[in-house]
Scaffold this active site. Sequence first.
Site, mmCIF file in Angstrom:
data_model
loop_
_atom_site.group_PDB
_atom_site.id
_atom_site.type_symbol
_atom_site.label_atom_id
_atom_site.label_comp_id
_atom_site.label_asym_id
_atom_site.label_seq_id
_atom_site.Cartn_x
_atom_site.Cartn_y
_atom_site.Cartn_z
ATOM 1 N N ASP A 288 0.876 -1.182 0.000
ATOM 2 C CA ASP A 288 0.000 0.000 0.000
ATOM 3 C C ASP A 288 0.910 1.227 0.000
ATOM 4 O O ASP A 288 0.882 2.022 0.907
ATOM 5 C CB ASP A 288 -0.956 0.004 1.195
ATOM 6 C CG ASP A 288 -0.251 0.048 2.545
ATOM 7 O OD1 ASP A 288 0.929 -0.382 2.622
ATOM 8 O OD2 ASP A 288 -0.867 0.500 3.534
ATOM 9 N N ASP B 291 6.863 1.427 2.655
ATOM 10 C CA ASP B 291 6.752 0.466 1.550
ATOM 11 C C ASP B 291 7.807 0.783 0.495
ATOM 12 O O ASP B 291 8.449 -0.125 -0.054
ATOM 13 C CB ASP B 291 5.378 0.536 0.886
ATOM 14 C CG ASP B 291 4.236 0.234 1.822
ATOM 15 O OD1 ASP B 291 3.708 -0.881 1.792
ATOM 16 O OD2 ASP B 291 3.861 1.154 2.578
ATOM 17 N N ASP C 163 7.896 -1.660 7.225
ATOM 18 C CA ASP C 163 7.824 -2.619 6.132
ATOM 19 C C ASP C 163 9.191 -3.179 5.767
ATOM 20 O O ASP C 163 9.300 -4.307 5.267
ATOM 21 C CB ASP C 163 7.174 -1.971 4.909
ATOM 22 C CG ASP C 163 5.723 -1.598 5.161
ATOM 23 O OD1 ASP C 163 5.112 -2.195 6.067
ATOM 24 O OD2 ASP C 163 5.206 -0.708 4.465
#
Length: 319
Positions: free
Chosen positions: A11, A16, A251
């Site tokens: 996402d 990310d 992440d």
Amino acid sequence: MAKKLFLLDVDCGVDDAQAIMMALAAPRVQVLGITCCHGNTTIDNVCRNVLRVLKVCRRSEIPVYRGADVSLLGEQLNAHFYHGKDGLGDAPEPNAPGLEHIQAEHAVNAMIRIATMYAGQITLVATGPLTNVALASKMDPTFPSKLKHLYIMGGNMEGRGNITACAEFNFAADPEAAHIVLNYFTCPTHIITWEYCLHHPLPWAFFEEWIHQGTEKACFMRKITAHSETIAKNKQGNRELYLVPGFISCDSYAMATAIDESVVTEHIQVGVSVELQGSLTRGMMVLDPSNLLKKQHRAFIASKCDMEKFSHLMMSALK
């Protein structure tokens, strides 16, 4: 040695982006595709952000697929406060790739196709809400068994939330999807929780060195992290969410573990589920160390990190 075959489900917010760049820099990893899910920002922004990351890494040949834009129940959270409204620190690039570069195939169909084509070889790294992953298992019940490994950044192990009192953002964004994945996936499942990230921050001095390496990637990272750096330092000063001050790229911990399992030096193997009903605990991950739930499949929950190896992977991501 043969390369590890990765499929990334993201996402794409700031962390990310950091995780994707880590995977692309790993010499023994081949990223076969990136699927996009709602979460930190809107699905269109997520798609655009992935394309931006691939462009700066000069890996625009990797296919990007548009996936679920809301949770299984049609709800949507966002993390605009931390990641910026566009998901990458509200630091736009005039020449960023457009959505015409997104593949026509839906992300869930692509996940099923790739897992079938490379059955038993795919490592799926999921760094956002698990909507796409859950939908893939519903569309093809054999999908979970075709994966070699599943790595998840999400959930919690101490009841500490970062979006509600007891729930971590990715699980809170789609509790039903997390419940499906944790209860019905039988492949080896590795979970990097919110608290694991909190217990292993990098010094802010490392962050400064990291973003000032003088490379194109580092300049990009310095630009997109300016907003979240300010927010994180302000929050850490108030001790609202963080245990100790430091730079946390949630992440990236999951991606680092998928690249090199020895990054996690200690873990517990336990049955897990997700609370769906509680007025205060909806979306909270539930650990069952006493095996009262009688689960045959147990997940690997990371508890300690080799910070030297993790730091090396982080630094290499921006070289």
